[in-house]
Design a protein around this motif. Structure first.
Motif, PDB file in Angstrom:
ATOM      1  N   PRO A 194       0.844  -1.196   0.000  1.00 29.42           N
ATOM      2  CA  PRO A 194       0.000   0.000   0.000  1.00 29.42           C
ATOM      3  C   PRO A 194       0.884   1.253   0.000  1.00 29.42           C
ATOM      4  N   ARG A 195       0.399   2.317  -0.581  1.00 32.91           N
ATOM      5  CA  ARG A 195       1.083   3.612  -0.601  1.00 32.91           C
ATOM      6  C   ARG A 195       2.419   3.570  -1.332  1.00 32.91           C
ATOM      7  N   ALA A 228      11.874  11.046  -0.684  1.00 28.99           N
ATOM      8  CA  ALA A 228      12.804  11.278   0.431  1.00 28.99           C
ATOM      9  C   ALA A 228      12.171  12.106   1.547  1.00 28.99           C
ATOM     10  N   LEU A 229      10.853  12.051   1.662  1.00 31.24           N
ATOM     11  CA  LEU A 229      10.181  12.787   2.733  1.00 31.24           C
ATOM     12  C   LEU A 229      10.550  12.228   4.103  1.00 31.24           C
ATOM     13  N   ARG A 262      11.586   3.458   3.014  1.00 33.48           N
ATOM     14  CA  ARG A 262      11.481   4.495   4.044  1.00 33.48           C
ATOM     15  C   ARG A 262      10.307   5.426   3.763  1.00 33.48           C
ATOM     16  N   ASP A 263      10.174   5.832   2.508  1.00 34.74           N
ATOM     17  CA  ASP A 263       9.013   6.657   2.146  1.00 34.74           C
ATOM     18  C   ASP A 263       7.734   5.832   2.110  1.00 34.74           C
ATOM     19  N   ASN A 264       7.843   4.607   1.621  1.00 31.99           N
ATOM     20  CA  ASN A 264       6.675   3.740   1.501  1.00 31.99           C
ATOM     21  C   ASN A 264       6.052   3.476   2.870  1.00 31.99           C
ATOM     22  N   LEU A 265       6.869   3.065   3.827  1.00 32.50           N
ATOM     23  CA  LEU A 265       6.338   2.718   5.142  1.00 32.50           C
ATOM     24  C   LEU A 265       5.908   3.961   5.913  1.00 32.50           C
ATOM     25  N   LEU A 266       6.614   5.071   5.717  1.00 33.11           N
ATOM     26  CA  LEU A 266       6.166   6.331   6.315  1.00 33.11           C
ATOM     27  C   LEU A 266       4.775   6.686   5.811  1.00 33.11           C
ATOM     28  N   SER A 267       4.570   6.554   4.515  1.00 32.50           N
ATOM     29  CA  SER A 267       3.275   6.895   3.934  1.00 32.50           C
ATOM     30  C   SER A 267       2.172   5.986   4.476  1.00 32.50           C
TER      31      SER A 267
END
Length: 722
Positions: free
Chosen positions: A489-490, A698-699, A592-597
């Motif tokens: 997801p995301r 890279a958020l 890193r961005d995927n799981l943050l999202s």
């Protein structure tokens, strides 16, 4: 697993009983299961498994074990009583008929047989409690005082009656009701329990005690009371509907669906029953039957139909894609009541999915005024609202978040909403103050079973590895050629689907899920994987043709469709064998961005329960990588991988490669995907209507301190190197 000796069976049974007494139910079921693998004909084991399943809201599964126990020990009264409980709590109309038929020839005492027959006959709606010698007129005088809301007089008279008839369960029940009406909850509880000690089969007393416990916020105990009330009187409308509503709210709609369907068959003109049945079906994403029930509800209400009923019908219409009719019905609801919370928020959410953001915003703002504590409205609003620094909406939501009258659920929703607006406004330091609270509440409500995930993935890989995928050539498979878009997801799956569905030959079907679910059901049976080689050719064929039929009924004019069901990667090989012309696109994104999202969003109930804990996120990501690596090893040319960051950096080049991989001719419209007017129902409802942006790349670097547990775990797992 080795065969158990007689002594080992005895000791294993003792261990399972201990686990059961400690309410370690999963462990107990596993231990009992070991015994059945050695000897499947141990009646006591089937009996105890049935009891556990009934106590854990799996009564429909308990029926099989308790039926087996009655065949092994047909003279045991306790076994028949337990089977009756399971039928009452989870049996279909057919199961009830089969039970009554078997009961006629059961070699049990006549009194028990009559008692059980009456439970599903003369006493299915109302019990016959112990009167203790009271006559009908005396009982009626107590009831009249309660119904007249004269609790002081009712308490006095009930106390007098109990001095004369101390064994009257009815008098204790009325006394309890009078005490409850006066706010004496402790006294009421004691009186209800006194009634139940005198008559443990007093369904109404169990139901009333459950209601009292609910008012005292003792929900688990209340649930047990309502479960007991329904087991004793399976036709009690009030008890069944209360139990069903509690189970639906708790995410257990599946457990009460047989009850509601049975009740609706007995009471075909009850709007209240149809309303709760519709809610259960909708919660289970059985949208087509839910729409039929909602329509029937509106029909039976006639001129008395209200805005909430119309709004519910409209919501089910949106779920089956009949958006024009849904808007028409929403408008009818709002004409009846412009301030109906369900109609206002429902129409707002539909307009949002259609990309009509300004209209949706105005309705959401109205929803805030008429239903100020509804956190879901704030969260949904934030999905298509772009906040700027100093935006007053941020502080409005932040203040509401601190409101002590909010429920945990509303605070959770608000937390996700305000954190999103803070990120919009680049107020990064405040984001995780709200985000961690929101995720903590979700994690508490929906704990994730990581052990089960590991088990399922390992079992599937083992089963898949034993099958020669390349040699699979099943005669009679369909030429249907859906394009499956899958990934975490995301990860960008909605963006990819939006791009592909901008092609003139493709219609975006969204997260259909039917094919992935059917494939899962084909190979997974109660946690065990069938050997893939044991599947018959016709089962592979049916997997493809059934999905084709399902899609053709919903998208009859579409040459091709996309199915953005992210779990498709779990069954990629099965689906490809069943539909050889299908295409698969696996989307990858910097974890890193995927799981943050993922962590920044709330997903639909009962989905992605791992999303609310940073370490669980990394573990599930690892299983995703393992599964994709498996398919790459065995069938590397069966799917195409898209790297989200590459697409963002080089949109035209990567889009052309993507369209070619889907077997489509190039069309410039695929670069203007944000102008696609199709309905979007995912969390990316706003983003996919904007041109490609590098803003979310890279958020994660903005939140390194807040994401330390996740980032450390990703490095330890070798998923990132810097």
């Amino acid at each position: 697993m080795s065969v158990l000796t007689a002594d080992q069976i005895q000791s294993t049974y003792a261990r399972a009983m201990k686990q059961q007494s400690e309410k370690a139910y999963e462990a107990a079921l596993h231990t009992y299961g070991r015994i059945l693998k050695t000897n499947p004909n141990v009646a006591e084991v089937h009996f105890q498994i049935g009891r556990i399943l009934c106590d854990t809201d799996k009564a429909s599964r308990a029926i099989l074990h308790l039926r087996k126990a009655t065949t092994l020990r047909p003279k045991e009264r306790a076994v028949w009583m337990a089977l009756a409980d399971a039928i009452a709590l989870g049996g279909t109309v057919e199961a009830e008929k089969e039970f009554l038929k078997a009961l006629k020839d059961a070699p049990i005492d006549p009194a028990t047989r009559v008692q059980l027959q009456d439970r599903f006959g003369a006493r299915r709606r109302r019990s016959r409690p112990e009167t203790g010698g009271m006559n009908r007129a005396q009982m009626q005088s107590l009831v009249d005082l309660i119904e007249a809301k004269r609790p002081v007089e009712a308490e006095k008279l009930a106390s007098q009656m109990l001095r004369q008839f101390p064994k009257s369960a009815i008098a204790h029940n009325i006394l309890a009701a009078a005490q409850a009406l006066q706010g004496n909850r402790m006294g009421a509880e004691a009186s209800f329990r006194a009634a139940l000690r005198l008559d443990p089969n007093y369904s109404e007393a169990w139901e009333h005690l459950g209601g009292l416990l609910l008012s005292m916020e003792r929900k688990p105990e209340a649930m047990e009371c309502f479960r007991k009330a329904v087991s004793l009187c399976p036709g009690s409308i009030s008890a069944v509907l209360t139990l069903a509503s509690l189970q639906i709210d708790a995410g257990n709609a599946e457990s009460v669906l047989p009850l509601l369907e049975r009740l609706s068959a007995e009471n075909e003109t009850s709007p209240e029953i149809y309303s709760v049945l519709g809610s259960a079906l909708s919660r289970l994403r059985k949208y087509e039957p839910a729409e039929l029930v909602a329509g029937r509800l509106v029909e039976m209400m006639g001129d008395a139909v209200d805005a909430p009923a119309l709004a519910f019908w409209a919501i089910t219409k949106t779920k089956i894609g009949d958006d024009d009719k849904a808007l028409e019905i929403f408008d009818a609801a709002l004409r009846k009541d412009p301030d109906s919370p369900r109609a206002v928020s429902g129409k707002a959410q539909l307009l949002q999915t259609l990309g009509r953001f300004d209209e949706a915003r105005d309705l959401f703002l109205h929803a805030f005024d008429i239903d100020p504590n509804n956190g879901e409205n704030y969260r949904m609003f934030s999905a298509s609202y772009k906040a700027k620094p100093g935006d007053p909406m941020i502080e409005r939501m932040a203040q509401k978040f601190e409101d002590p009258t909010l429920s945990d659920n509303d605070r959770m929703n608000l937390g996700f909403g305000v954190s999103k607006l803070l990120e919009d406004a680049k107020d990064y330091d405040r984001v995780f103050k709200y985000l961690n609270v929101a995720n903590g509440l979700m994690h508490k409500i929906n704990p994730y079973d990581m052990a089960k995930r590991y088990h399922d993935v390992a079992a599937l890989k083992e089963a898949y590895a034993a099958f020669d995928w390349k040699a699979a050539d099943i005669p009679g498979t369909t030429d249907f050629a859906p394009i499956f878009v899958t990934g975490m997801p995301r990860s960008g799956t909605t963006l990819i689907e939006q791009i592909i569905s901008s092609h003139s030959r493709v219609e975006g079907a969204g997260e259909v899920g039917e094919a992935a679910a059917a494939a899962h059901s084909l190979v997974m049976l109660r946690g065990k994987v069938r050997p893939i080689g044991s599947l018959k050719d016709e089962e592979f064929v049916a997997l493809g043709t059934d999905f084709e039929k399902y899609i053709r009924e919903r998208f009859p004019t579409a040459p091709q469709i996309t199915d953005k069901s992210i779990q498709s990667y779990m069954a990629l090989g099965l689906l490809k064998v069943a539909m050889p012309k299908a295409k698969f696109v696996v989307v990858r994104r910097d974890p890193r961005d995927n799981l943050l999202s993922i962590y920044k969003n709330k997903f639909p109930d009962e989905t992605h329960a791992y999303a609310y804990d940073q370490l669980d996120l990394v573990k599930v990501y690892g299983t995703f990588v393992d599964m994709v690596d498996f398919w790459r090893e065995h069938v590397p040319d069966w799917f195409y991988e898209v790297q989200y960051e590459d697409l963002i950096a080089n949109p035209e080049e990567e889009t052309r490669k993507l369209i070619a991989a889907c077997g489509l001719e190039w069309e410039d419209a695929c670069l203007s995907f944000h102008e696609n007017k199709r309905k979007v129902q995912t969390l990316s409802v706003y983003q996919v209507r904007q041109p490609i942006s590098k803003a979310s790349v890279a958020l994660w670097q903005r939140y390194e301190k807040d994401l330390k547990p996740m980032l450390d775990a990703l490095r330890e797992g070798g998923y990132v190197t810097d």
